[in-house]
Design a protein around this motif. Structure first.
Motif, short mmCIF file in Angstrom:
data_model
loop_
_atom_site.label_atom_id
_atom_site.label_comp_id
_atom_site.label_asym_id
_atom_site.label_seq_id
_atom_site.Cartn_x
_atom_site.Cartn_y
_atom_site.Cartn_z
N ALA A 101 72.90 30.51 42.64
CA ALA A 101 72.37 29.32 41.98
C ALA A 101 73.50 28.33 41.65
CB ALA A 101 71.62 29.70 40.72
N ASP A 102 74.66 28.85 41.19
CA ASP A 102 75.83 27.99 40.90
C ASP A 102 76.24 27.23 42.17
OD1 ASP A 102 76.15 28.97 38.29
OD2 ASP A 102 77.46 30.61 38.95
N MET A 103 76.36 27.99 43.24
CA MET A 103 76.83 27.41 44.50
C MET A 103 75.86 26.34 45.00
SD MET A 103 79.49 27.92 46.18
CE MET A 103 80.18 27.44 47.71
N ASP A 104 74.59 26.68 44.89
CA ASP A 104 73.55 25.76 45.33
C ASP A 104 73.62 24.45 44.54
OD1 ASP A 104 71.41 25.56 47.15
OD2 ASP A 104 69.98 25.66 45.49
N ARG A 105 73.80 24.59 43.25
CA ARG A 105 73.85 23.42 42.37
C ARG A 105 75.09 22.57 42.68
NH1 ARG A 105 76.44 23.30 37.64
NH2 ARG A 105 76.60 25.58 37.61
N ILE A 106 76.25 23.21 42.80
CA ILE A 106 77.49 22.45 43.02
C ILE A 106 77.50 21.79 44.40
CG2 ILE A 106 80.01 22.68 43.26
CD1 ILE A 106 79.85 24.78 41.04
N ALA A 107 77.01 22.52 45.41
CA ALA A 107 76.99 21.95 46.76
C ALA A 107 76.07 20.72 46.81
CB ALA A 107 76.53 23.00 47.77
N HIS A 108 74.93 20.83 46.15
CA HIS A 108 74.01 19.68 46.15
C HIS A 108 74.56 18.52 45.34
CE1 HIS A 108 71.11 22.46 48.00
NE2 HIS A 108 70.63 21.35 48.52
N GLN A 109 75.27 18.84 44.26
CA GLN A 109 75.91 17.80 43.47
C GLN A 109 76.97 17.09 44.32
OE1 GLN A 109 77.43 19.49 39.79
NE2 GLN A 109 78.30 17.50 39.22
N ALA A 110 77.73 17.88 45.09
CA ALA A 110 78.75 17.30 45.98
C ALA A 110 78.09 16.42 47.04
CB ALA A 110 79.57 18.42 46.63
N ALA A 111 76.93 16.88 47.53
CA ALA A 111 76.24 16.13 48.60
C ALA A 111 75.73 14.77 48.10
CB ALA A 111 75.09 16.97 49.15
N GLU A 112 75.66 14.63 46.77
CA GLU A 112 75.25 13.33 46.22
C GLU A 112 76.35 12.27 46.37
OE1 GLU A 112 72.29 12.42 45.10
OE2 GLU A 112 71.50 14.45 45.44
N ILE A 113 77.61 12.74 46.45
CA ILE A 113 78.72 11.79 46.51
C ILE A 113 79.49 11.88 47.83
CG2 ILE A 113 79.03 11.54 44.00
CD1 ILE A 113 81.28 13.67 44.21
N ALA A 114 78.88 12.53 48.84
CA ALA A 114 79.56 12.65 50.14
C ALA A 114 78.51 12.61 51.25
CB ALA A 114 80.34 13.96 50.21
N ASP A 115 78.99 12.28 52.46
CA ASP A 115 78.09 12.31 53.61
C ASP A 115 78.00 13.73 54.18
OD1 ASP A 115 77.71 9.43 53.64
OD2 ASP A 115 79.81 9.33 54.27
N PRO A 135 73.03 27.06 50.14
CA PRO A 135 72.70 25.63 50.12
C PRO A 135 72.71 24.95 51.50
CG PRO A 135 74.94 25.97 49.33
CD PRO A 135 74.42 27.31 49.70
N ALA A 136 73.02 25.69 52.57
CA ALA A 136 73.30 25.05 53.87
C ALA A 136 72.09 24.41 54.53
CB ALA A 136 73.91 26.08 54.82
N ASP A 137 72.32 23.22 55.11
CA ASP A 137 71.33 22.58 55.98
C ASP A 137 71.58 23.03 57.42
OD1 ASP A 137 70.24 20.89 53.91
OD2 ASP A 137 72.08 19.71 54.07
N LEU A 138 72.81 23.46 57.67
CA LEU A 138 73.21 23.89 59.01
C LEU A 138 74.32 24.92 58.84
CD1 LEU A 138 73.42 23.44 62.18
CD2 LEU A 138 75.12 21.70 61.67
N VAL A 139 74.26 26.00 59.63
CA VAL A 139 75.34 26.99 59.59
C VAL A 139 76.05 26.97 60.95
CG1 VAL A 139 75.95 29.43 59.32
CG2 VAL A 139 74.12 28.44 57.94
N LEU A 140 77.36 26.83 60.91
CA LEU A 140 78.15 26.93 62.14
C LEU A 140 78.78 28.32 62.16
CD1 LEU A 140 79.92 23.45 62.38
CD2 LEU A 140 77.74 24.18 63.38
N ILE A 141 78.47 29.08 63.18
CA ILE A 141 78.99 30.44 63.28
C ILE A 141 80.20 30.44 64.21
CG2 ILE A 141 78.46 32.80 64.01
CD1 ILE A 141 75.51 32.02 63.21
N VAL A 142 81.33 30.88 63.67
CA VAL A 142 82.56 30.91 64.45
C VAL A 142 82.74 32.32 65.00
CG1 VAL A 142 85.05 30.53 64.43
CG2 VAL A 142 83.58 29.21 62.90
N THR A 143 83.02 32.42 66.29
CA THR A 143 83.31 33.73 66.86
C THR A 143 84.46 33.60 67.85
OG1 THR A 143 82.33 35.74 67.79
CG2 THR A 143 81.71 33.67 68.84
N ASN A 144 85.03 34.73 68.24
CA ASN A 144 86.03 34.77 69.32
C ASN A 144 85.39 35.49 70.49
OD1 ASN A 144 88.70 35.60 66.96
ND2 ASN A 144 87.84 33.61 67.48
N PRO A 145 85.85 35.22 71.72
CA PRO A 145 85.24 35.91 72.87
C PRO A 145 85.70 37.36 72.97
CG PRO A 145 86.74 34.15 73.59
CD PRO A 145 86.87 34.25 72.11
#
Lengths: 261, 87
Positions: A101-115, A135-145
């Motif tokens: 819940a903390d993370m969700d709140r802070i990320a959304h608060q940050a999204a108010e002042i950033a693109d 809080p993610a709208d999109l997840v980028l998954i990083v992997t190595n081959p």
């Protein structure tokens, strides 16, 4: 309109999540976007050194959670690109100091002042991973081959699918074109085929990334770097642009002879 | 031929090995069944089917396959040559 929240995740550690976060954050800032990079790896703070901002930290994310400072007070502004700001992790606490819940709140608060808010997820699939993707709208998954990294990426994709419907895209990091050409390494197509997920970038192994980490100056800022070009392209794809994938050439014989390959 | 392959760098296809291993590992991970469990399942299948048909246990194959989003349990159960006994 609030900004987009993107979480960089992988399951396996050491595949390059923090490098990707730093480069995409700067890459989007280069496009004139207001970006906040959040280091969600509480206790193992890394993003600050990758970005070269370690000397200017006053507050961290746990200070924000506990109300000791406001979110804007904790943000460290990048001097090279003033539209990029960092919310550092706490180094002397652990992941139990923050809830979903903390993370969700802070990320959304940050999204108010950033693109864009870009969250660097901790490795693993436990609490740290869960609060980072919450809080993610999109997840980028990083992997190595590599077998182990692809397997862990598959597990993360499975968890995301089971957990709801946040879209996910794949970044293949540390691909070695010379080894792929000799059939000694998984190529991008096989990895995409195995994981059945859309690809957004293929980053070749690049000695420049090590040097960039040493200096705190990510490769995306280096106009001559191929890896830098790849990150600039991914940033444009995140903006919705249709950018063709770069042909990945193996370094020439002479370069291999004299370079670090 | 071997020498030619060696020059062309085709001596070992690490890529194919990695791909095959991943295919198997991912199928087991996704279905949440370990290779050992699959062996137990195979033995039980043989037991049940043997009650009704003359199964050749040596040749029974039970495996998981996976393509894109679908995981499948594939059992290949050959029967011993049948002597026709009609009526």
């Amino acid at each position: 309109m609030r900004g987009k929240i993107i979480t960089i995740s992988s399951g396996k550690g050491g595949v390059g999540k923090t490098t990707v976060t730093a480069n995409l954050g700067l890459g989007l800032a280069l496009l004139g976007q207001r970006v906040i990079c959040m280091d969600a790896d509480i206790g193992l703070r890394n993003l600050d050194v990758m970005l070269g901002l370690e000397n200017r930290i006053v507050y961290d994310i746990i200070n924000v959670v506990e109300g000791r400072c406001t979110l804007p007070q904790a943000l460290v502004r990048d001097k090279r690109l003033r539209t990029l700001r960092l919310l550092p992790a706490a180094q002397t606490r652990d992941k139990s100091a923050i809830t979903e819940a903390d993370m969700d709140r802070i990320a959304h608060q940050a999204a108010e002042i950033a693109d864009y808010v870009i969250i660097d997820s901790p490795a693993g699939i436990e609490h740290g991973f869960r609060y980072a993707v919450k809080p993610a709208d999109l997840v980028l998954i990083v992997t190595n081959p590599e077998v182990a990294a692809v397997r862990d990426a598959d597990r993360v994709i499975g968890l995301l699918e089971a957990d709801g419907h946040v879209p996910a895209r794949l970044i293949i990091n540390r691909l070695k074109p010379a080894l792929v050409r000799r059939n000694e390494m998984l190529d991008a197509n096989s990895v995409v085929d195995l994981l059945a997920i859309g690809l957004i970038g293929i980053v070749p192994e690049d000695v420049g990334i090590l040097a960039a980490g040493n200096r705190g100056r990510p490769v995306v800022l280096d106009e001559k770097s191929v890896a830098g070009q790849v990150f600039r392209n991914i940033a444009r794809r995140l903006q919705g642009e249709d950018v063709p994938f770069l042909p990945l050439k193996a370094p020439s014989f002479l370069k291999r002879l004299f370079g670090a390959y | 031929m071997r020498l030619l392959d060696w020059f062309r760098g085709r001596r070992s296809s690490g890529k194919e090995v990695a791909e095959q291993r991943l295919r198997l590992v991912l199928a087991h991970d996704r279905a949440n069944i370990s290779p050992g469990m699959l062996e137990i399942l195979k033995d039980e299948l043989i037991k049940v089917i043997s009650r009704h048909l003359d199964v050749d246990p040596e040749k029974v194959e039970v495996k998981l396959t996976r393509d894109q989003h679908e995981t499948r349990l594939v059992a290949d159960i050959p029967l011993r040559p049948i002597t026709r006994s009609r009526g």
